[in-house]
Design a protein around this motif. Structure first.
Motif, PDB file in Angstrom:
ATOM      1  N   GLY A  56       2.274   6.804  14.627  1.00 54.60           N
ATOM      2  CA  GLY A  56       2.611   6.887  16.039  1.00 54.60           C
ATOM      3  C   GLY A  56       1.422   6.400  16.842  1.00 54.60           C
ATOM      4  O   GLY A  56       0.273   6.584  16.429  1.00 54.60           O
ATOM      5  N   ILE A  57       1.684   5.766  17.986  1.00 54.19           N
ATOM      6  CA  ILE A  57       0.589   5.240  18.797  1.00 54.19           C
ATOM      7  C   ILE A  57       0.869   5.503  20.270  1.00 54.19           C
ATOM      8  O   ILE A  57       2.014   5.430  20.725  1.00 54.19           O
ATOM      9  CB  ILE A  57       0.363   3.736  18.529  1.00 54.19           C
ATOM     10  CG1 ILE A  57      -0.910   3.249  19.229  1.00 54.19           C
ATOM     11  CG2 ILE A  57       1.567   2.912  18.938  1.00 54.19           C
ATOM     12  CD1 ILE A  57      -1.375   1.888  18.785  1.00 54.19           C
ATOM     13  N   GLU A  58      -0.184   5.833  20.993  1.00 53.66           N
ATOM     14  CA  GLU A  58      -0.134   5.997  22.445  1.00 53.66           C
ATOM     15  C   GLU A  58      -1.283   5.190  23.030  1.00 53.66           C
ATOM     16  O   GLU A  58      -2.407   5.275  22.553  1.00 53.66           O
ATOM     17  CB  GLU A  58      -0.326   7.463  22.844  1.00 53.66           C
ATOM     18  CG  GLU A  58       0.724   8.402  22.334  1.00 53.66           C
ATOM     19  CD  GLU A  58       0.375   9.863  22.628  1.00 53.66           C
ATOM     20  OE1 GLU A  58      -0.593  10.130  23.384  1.00 53.66           O
ATOM     21  OE2 GLU A  58       1.067  10.732  22.080  1.00 53.66           O
ATOM     22  N   LYS A 101      -1.548   8.436  15.684  1.00 53.84           N
ATOM     23  CA  LYS A 101      -1.242   9.763  15.147  1.00 53.84           C
ATOM     24  C   LYS A 101      -0.373   9.674  13.905  1.00 53.84           C
ATOM     25  O   LYS A 101       0.443   8.756  13.763  1.00 53.84           O
ATOM     26  CB  LYS A 101      -0.491  10.597  16.193  1.00 53.84           C
ATOM     27  CG  LYS A 101      -1.293  10.912  17.426  1.00 53.84           C
ATOM     28  CD  LYS A 101      -0.474  11.763  18.357  1.00 53.84           C
ATOM     29  CE  LYS A 101      -1.287  12.182  19.565  1.00 53.84           C
ATOM     30  NZ  LYS A 101      -0.530  13.089  20.423  1.00 53.84           N
ATOM     31  N   ALA A 102      -0.535  10.656  13.042  1.00 54.82           N
ATOM     32  CA  ALA A 102       0.319  10.848  11.867  1.00 54.82           C
ATOM     33  C   ALA A 102       0.478   9.570  11.054  1.00 54.82           C
ATOM     34  O   ALA A 102       1.576   9.174  10.704  1.00 54.82           O
ATOM     35  CB  ALA A 102       1.683  11.387  12.287  1.00 54.82           C
ATOM     36  N   GLY A 131      -4.109   7.873   4.742  1.00 48.13           N
ATOM     37  CA  GLY A 131      -3.606   8.293   6.041  1.00 48.13           C
ATOM     38  C   GLY A 131      -4.671   8.963   6.875  1.00 48.13           C
ATOM     39  O   GLY A 131      -5.817   9.132   6.448  1.00 48.13           O
ATOM     40  N   VAL A 132      -4.263   9.356   8.054  1.00 46.21           N
ATOM     41  CA  VAL A 132      -5.150  10.061   8.981  1.00 46.21           C
ATOM     42  C   VAL A 132      -4.261  10.837   9.951  1.00 46.21           C
ATOM     43  O   VAL A 132      -3.194  10.360  10.340  1.00 46.21           O
ATOM     44  CB  VAL A 132      -6.106   9.078   9.718  1.00 46.21           C
ATOM     45  CG1 VAL A 132      -5.348   8.118  10.605  1.00 46.21           C
ATOM     46  CG2 VAL A 132      -7.172   9.810  10.496  1.00 46.21           C
ATOM     47  N   ASP A 133      -4.686  12.059  10.304  1.00 50.34           N
ATOM     48  CA  ASP A 133      -3.903  12.835  11.265  1.00 50.34           C
ATOM     49  C   ASP A 133      -3.970  12.204  12.652  1.00 50.34           C
ATOM     50  O   ASP A 133      -2.952  12.065  13.316  1.00 50.34           O
ATOM     51  CB  ASP A 133      -4.380  14.286  11.329  1.00 50.34           C
ATOM     52  CG  ASP A 133      -3.966  15.098  10.111  1.00 50.34           C
ATOM     53  OD1 ASP A 133      -3.249  14.563   9.234  1.00 50.34           O
ATOM     54  OD2 ASP A 133      -4.379  16.276  10.017  1.00 50.34           O
ATOM     55  N   GLU A 134      -5.199  11.837  13.074  1.00 53.37           N
ATOM     56  CA  GLU A 134      -5.329  11.244  14.410  1.00 53.37           C
ATOM     57  C   GLU A 134      -6.614  10.439  14.529  1.00 53.37           C
ATOM     58  O   GLU A 134      -7.646  10.811  13.977  1.00 53.37           O
ATOM     59  CB  GLU A 134      -5.323  12.333  15.489  1.00 53.37           C
ATOM     60  CG  GLU A 134      -5.399  11.787  16.894  1.00 53.37           C
ATOM     61  CD  GLU A 134      -5.221  12.849  17.973  1.00 53.37           C
ATOM     62  OE1 GLU A 134      -5.214  12.470  19.142  1.00 53.37           O
ATOM     63  OE2 GLU A 134      -5.095  14.048  17.650  1.00 53.37           O
TER      64      GLU A 134
END
Length: 186
Positions: free
Chosen positions: A27-29, A55-56, A70-73
């Motif tokens: 996810g990206i913001e 994110k995620a 991976g990475v949480d954030e």
């Protein structure tokens, strides 16, 4: 095999036969900070800043499989990116990066792929003679604070006797004043 179909030159270096159903999720913001005179004025020629969150992030070899990378954030507070390519990030925070890998006799196993071991040692490149190819001014990338927390990596060496595992769990570190200028200045 899809990766090899896109870039056939990688076929000699990478074996993707073990990865049947790779899944990637993220996810990206993004929030852009730019000087504007009115609501429809988006002139980025004077540079801009941004706030970005990734994110995620997770790569798995199948839907219910373990996270291979991976990475949480990842949060980046970037004060300025100018047209010359210079970047000034106030902070970059990386929370809970994770990954798994293994060294086998046939090569490095990572992300469901096998990066094959080289058949023979490559000849080292000859260093360029001083002053032979002048470089232009490279853009400067500056990070005031880089913070990484909750590292969860496991690297296994199954090709050695005895086999060895190197787990990195719960590790965190902080770096301040990181810049690419150090690579250009003597």
């Amino acid at each position: 095999d899809g990766l090899i179909a896109l870039a056939p030159e990688l076929g000699e270096m990478i074996d993707g036969a073990q990865l049947a159903d790779g899944l990637f999720h993220a996810g990206i913001e993004l929030a852009l900070r730019a000087r504007r005179r009115h609501a429809l004025d988006f002139d980025l020629s004077q540079g801009f800043g941004l706030d970005a969150r990734l994110k995620a992030v997770a790569f798995r070899d199948c839907a219910d499989g373990p996270i291979l990378a991976g990475v949480d954030e990842v949060h980046a507070d970037v004060a300025r990116i100018d047209p010359a390519g210079n970047v000034h990030a106030k902070t970059i925070e990386i929370t809970n990066p994770k990954g798994r890998g293994a060294i086998e006799k046939d090569g490095l196993h990572v992300l469901g792929l096998v990066i094959k071991s080289p058949e023979k040692a490559a000849e080292p490149e000859k260093p360029a003679e001083p002053g032979s190819a002048p470089r232009g001014a490279d853009p400067d990338i500056r990070i005031d604070k880089l913070f990484v927390s909750g590292i969860d990596f496991l690297m296994e060496d199954r090709a050695s006797e005895p086999p060895m595992a190197v787990p990195l769990e719960g590790l965190e570190f902080e770096v301040r004043g990181l810049t690419t200028r150090a690579f250009a200045e003597p």
